[in-house]
Design a protein around this motif. Structure first.
Motif, PDB file in Angstrom:
ATOM      1  N   GLU A  60       0.829  -1.208   0.000  1.00  0.00           N
ATOM      2  CA  GLU A  60       0.000   0.000   0.000  1.00  0.00           C
ATOM      3  C   GLU A  60       0.865   1.261   0.000  1.00  0.00           C
ATOM      4  N   THR A  61       1.992   1.218   0.714  1.00  0.00           N
ATOM      5  CA  THR A  61       2.873   2.386   0.689  1.00  0.00           C
ATOM      6  C   THR A  61       3.438   2.608  -0.711  1.00  0.00           C
ATOM      7  N   VAL A  62       3.691   1.498  -1.416  1.00  0.00           N
ATOM      8  CA  VAL A  62       4.172   1.609  -2.796  1.00  0.00           C
ATOM      9  C   VAL A  62       3.081   2.193  -3.683  1.00  0.00           C
ATOM     10  N   ARG A  63       1.839   1.728  -3.474  1.00  0.00           N
ATOM     11  CA  ARG A  63       0.715   2.246  -4.261  1.00  0.00           C
ATOM     12  C   ARG A  63       0.547   3.744  -4.051  1.00  0.00           C
ATOM     13  N   ARG A  64       0.926   4.203  -2.845  1.00  0.00           N
ATOM     14  CA  ARG A  64       0.784   5.626  -2.526  1.00  0.00           C
ATOM     15  C   ARG A  64       2.015   6.440  -2.933  1.00  0.00           C
ATOM     16  N   GLY A  65       2.937   5.806  -3.653  1.00  0.00           N
ATOM     17  CA  GLY A  65       4.028   6.570  -4.241  1.00  0.00           C
ATOM     18  C   GLY A  65       5.420   6.333  -3.712  1.00  0.00           C
ATOM     19  N   VAL A  66       5.575   5.547  -2.634  1.00  0.00           N
ATOM     20  CA  VAL A  66       6.913   5.269  -2.122  1.00  0.00           C
ATOM     21  C   VAL A  66       7.604   4.280  -3.071  1.00  0.00           C
ATOM     22  N   PRO A  67       8.855   4.521  -3.456  1.00  0.00           N
ATOM     23  CA  PRO A  67       9.563   3.563  -4.314  1.00  0.00           C
ATOM     24  C   PRO A  67       9.606   2.170  -3.679  1.00  0.00           C
ATOM     25  N   ALA A  68       9.375   1.147  -4.484  1.00  0.00           N
ATOM     26  CA  ALA A  68       9.244  -0.214  -3.967  1.00  0.00           C
ATOM     27  C   ALA A  68      10.469  -0.663  -3.180  1.00  0.00           C
ATOM     28  N   GLU A  69      11.669  -0.396  -3.699  1.00  0.00           N
ATOM     29  CA  GLU A  69      12.877  -0.835  -3.003  1.00  0.00           C
ATOM     30  C   GLU A  69      13.052  -0.102  -1.674  1.00  0.00           C
ATOM     31  N   ALA A  90      10.611   1.066   0.194  1.00  0.00           N
ATOM     32  CA  ALA A  90       9.605   0.536   1.122  1.00  0.00           C
ATOM     33  C   ALA A  90      10.061  -0.799   1.698  1.00  0.00           C
ATOM     34  N   ARG A  91      10.599  -1.666   0.842  1.00  0.00           N
ATOM     35  CA  ARG A  91      11.060  -2.986   1.301  1.00  0.00           C
ATOM     36  C   ARG A  91      12.224  -2.842   2.287  1.00  0.00           C
ATOM     37  N   ASP A  92      13.230  -2.037   1.927  1.00  0.00           N
ATOM     38  CA  ASP A  92      14.370  -1.847   2.823  1.00  0.00           C
ATOM     39  C   ASP A  92      13.937  -1.239   4.150  1.00  0.00           C
ATOM     40  N   PHE A  93      13.018  -0.286   4.089  1.00  0.00           N
ATOM     41  CA  PHE A  93      12.558   0.382   5.305  1.00  0.00           C
ATOM     42  C   PHE A  93      11.822  -0.597   6.218  1.00  0.00           C
ATOM     43  N   LEU A  94      10.923  -1.400   5.640  1.00  0.00           N
ATOM     44  CA  LEU A  94      10.143  -2.333   6.454  1.00  0.00           C
ATOM     45  C   LEU A  94      11.018  -3.439   7.031  1.00  0.00           C
ATOM     46  N   LEU A  95      11.832  -4.079   6.196  1.00  0.00           N
ATOM     47  CA  LEU A  95      12.644  -5.200   6.678  1.00  0.00           C
ATOM     48  C   LEU A  95      13.690  -4.730   7.685  1.00  0.00           C
ATOM     49  N   GLY A  96      14.229  -3.537   7.466  1.00  0.00           N
ATOM     50  CA  GLY A  96      15.176  -2.992   8.433  1.00  0.00           C
ATOM     51  C   GLY A  96      14.524  -2.719   9.775  1.00  0.00           C
ATOM     52  N   HIS A  97      13.328  -2.168   9.757  1.00  0.00           N
ATOM     53  CA  HIS A  97      12.620  -1.902  11.011  1.00  0.00           C
ATOM     54  C   HIS A  97      12.132  -3.194  11.674  1.00  0.00           C
ATOM     55  N   MET A  98      11.756  -4.185  10.878  1.00  0.00           N
ATOM     56  CA  MET A  98      11.412  -5.485  11.467  1.00  0.00           C
ATOM     57  C   MET A  98      12.600  -6.039  12.242  1.00  0.00           C
ATOM     58  N   ASN A  99      13.797  -5.842  11.703  1.00  0.00           N
ATOM     59  CA  ASN A  99      15.009  -6.360  12.332  1.00  0.00           C
ATOM     60  C   ASN A  99      15.274  -5.697  13.679  1.00  0.00           C
ATOM     61  N   ILE A 100      15.300  -4.384  13.719  1.00  0.00           N
ATOM     62  CA  ILE A 100      15.627  -3.700  14.967  1.00  0.00           C
ATOM     63  C   ILE A 100      14.463  -3.736  15.956  1.00  0.00           C
ATOM     64  N   LEU A 101      13.239  -3.547  15.479  1.00  0.00           N
ATOM     65  CA  LEU A 101      12.091  -3.606  16.387  1.00  0.00           C
ATOM     66  C   LEU A 101      11.947  -5.011  16.987  1.00  0.00           C
ATOM     67  N   GLY A 102      12.156  -6.029  16.160  1.00  0.00           N
ATOM     68  CA  GLY A 102      12.088  -7.402  16.660  1.00  0.00           C
ATOM     69  C   GLY A 102      13.181  -7.685  17.672  1.00  0.00           C
ATOM     70  N   ALA A 103      14.367  -7.145  17.443  1.00  0.00           N
ATOM     71  CA  ALA A 103      15.467  -7.366  18.380  1.00  0.00           C
ATOM     72  C   ALA A 103      15.148  -6.798  19.756  1.00  0.00           C
ATOM     73  N   VAL A 104      14.451  -5.664  19.776  1.00  0.00           N
ATOM     74  CA  VAL A 104      14.060  -5.063  21.059  1.00  0.00           C
ATOM     75  C   VAL A 104      12.916  -5.856  21.699  1.00  0.00           C
ATOM     76  N   ILE A 105      11.882  -6.155  20.911  1.00  0.00           N
ATOM     77  CA  ILE A 105      10.702  -6.836  21.454  1.00  0.00           C
ATOM     78  C   ILE A 105      11.053  -8.211  22.007  1.00  0.00           C
ATOM     79  N   PHE A 106      11.950  -8.941  21.309  1.00  0.00           N
ATOM     80  CA  PHE A 106      12.282 -10.304  21.722  1.00  0.00           C
ATOM     81  C   PHE A 106      13.582 -10.371  22.525  1.00  0.00           C
ATOM     82  N   ASN A 107      14.006  -9.215  23.061  1.00  0.00           N
ATOM     83  CA  ASN A 107      15.125  -9.151  24.008  1.00  0.00           C
ATOM     84  C   ASN A 107      16.442  -9.678  23.443  1.00  0.00           C
ATOM     85  N   GLU A 108      16.649  -9.497  22.139  1.00  0.00           N
ATOM     86  CA  GLU A 108      17.944  -9.835  21.565  1.00  0.00           C
ATOM     87  C   GLU A 108      18.978  -8.790  21.943  1.00  0.00           C
TER      88      GLU A 108
END
Length: 276
Positions: free
Chosen positions: A205-214, A216-234
């Motif tokens: 949906e962010t891509v549909r709203r004009g964010v470049p696909a690459e 959006a992907r880098d932003f989401l996967l990067g945030h999944m990595n750091i946010l997950g590391a905090v949430i799961f106490n890594e």
């Protein structure tokens, strides 16, 4: 002499993975595969020739059902009369056993073994292992096992076989069949897979709203990595006030207030009934 194993569904995607690992063991293995494509795959990739059901079950100690949940009940009912007392029937998922699809044979051993798959946060350094997302190949993974019925000493054999077919192993956990059903489909599919699908749709949906696909992907996967590391106490850390506010207002917008009921036994049973 090592136990004899009959691997049903040996030419399927999961069956071939198991067959490959069993080749590295001392177990005597007979391979059963009904499809010509699967038989050819075993022959060309592993040099394995399949045998008939009767040959595979002759003197067998462990039967592994690497077949779809929807036909486990049918196949188990067909082979049960041919199995001697004490034979172990192993399924690779808790769904069919939980739903009661295994035949009434109190003299058989029923065992369930399921992989956790390699964790996102790991210490793998080899490129092949870092790219092994499924497990049972190069990357270490944990496994879960349950002795559904049979003598206590049968657990050791079931776990030993599970450690071979899912190798290399990180950790091994003993659970009940019901606990395994809570993990899958409950935790891994109903919750995790669903929310990941929602995240993918949000990215699209962010891509549909004009964010470049690459981007959006880098932003989401990067945030999944750091946010997950905090949430799961890594790592030690805490979210910013802004992030916490976004969660506070975002969760009720995205999730129904009673979503936790997906773990109720009745809901798990309904989910498994649909699957099987």
């Amino acid at each position: 002499m090592k136990e004899k194993i009959a691997l049903f569904g040996a030419g399927g995607k999961m069956g071939v993975r198991l067959a490959k690992n069993l080749l590295k063991s001392d177990y005597r293995v007979s391979h059963v595969e009904v499809s010509q494509t699967g038989q050819q795959r075993l022959r060309s990739e592993l040099g394995i020739e399949c045998v008939s059901v009767d040959v595979a079950l002759d003197g067998v100690d462990v039967v592994i059902l690497a077949i779809p949940d929807t036909i486990i009940g049918k196949i188990a009912a067909e082979i049960a009369p041919k199995l001697k007392a004490g034979t172990m029937v192993m399924t690779l998922d808790a769904a069919a056993p939980f739903a009661g699809h295994l035949p009434e044979r109190p003299d058989l051993v029923y065992f369930v073994a399921h992989p956790c798959h390699p964790p996102i946060y790991n210490d793998e350094t080899e490129p092949e292992a870092r790219r092994d997302y499924f497990g049972g190949g190069a990357a270490k993974q944990s496994i879960t096992s349950a002795l559904m019925q049979g003598p206590e000493e049968a657990f050791d054999l079931g776990e030993a076989v599970a450690k071979v077919i899912y190798a290399p192993i990180l950790r091994s956990y003993r659970l009940t069949v019901e606990q395994m059903a809570i993990l899958e489909p409950g935790l891994s599919e109903t919750v995790c897979a669903t929310l990941l699908q929602v995240m993918r749709e949000a990215m699209d949906e962010t891509v549909r709203r004009g964010v470049p696909a690459e981007a959006a992907r880098d932003f989401l996967l990067g945030h999944m990595n750091i946010l997950g590391a905090v949430i799961f106490n890594e790592i030690p850390g805490a979210f910013s006030d802004a992030c916490n506010k976004a969660i506070e207002f975002g969760k009720p917008r995205l999730m129904q207030s009673d979503w936790i009921k997906v773990f109720d036994r009745a809901e798990i049973a309904d989910s498994i009934r649909r699957i099987t």
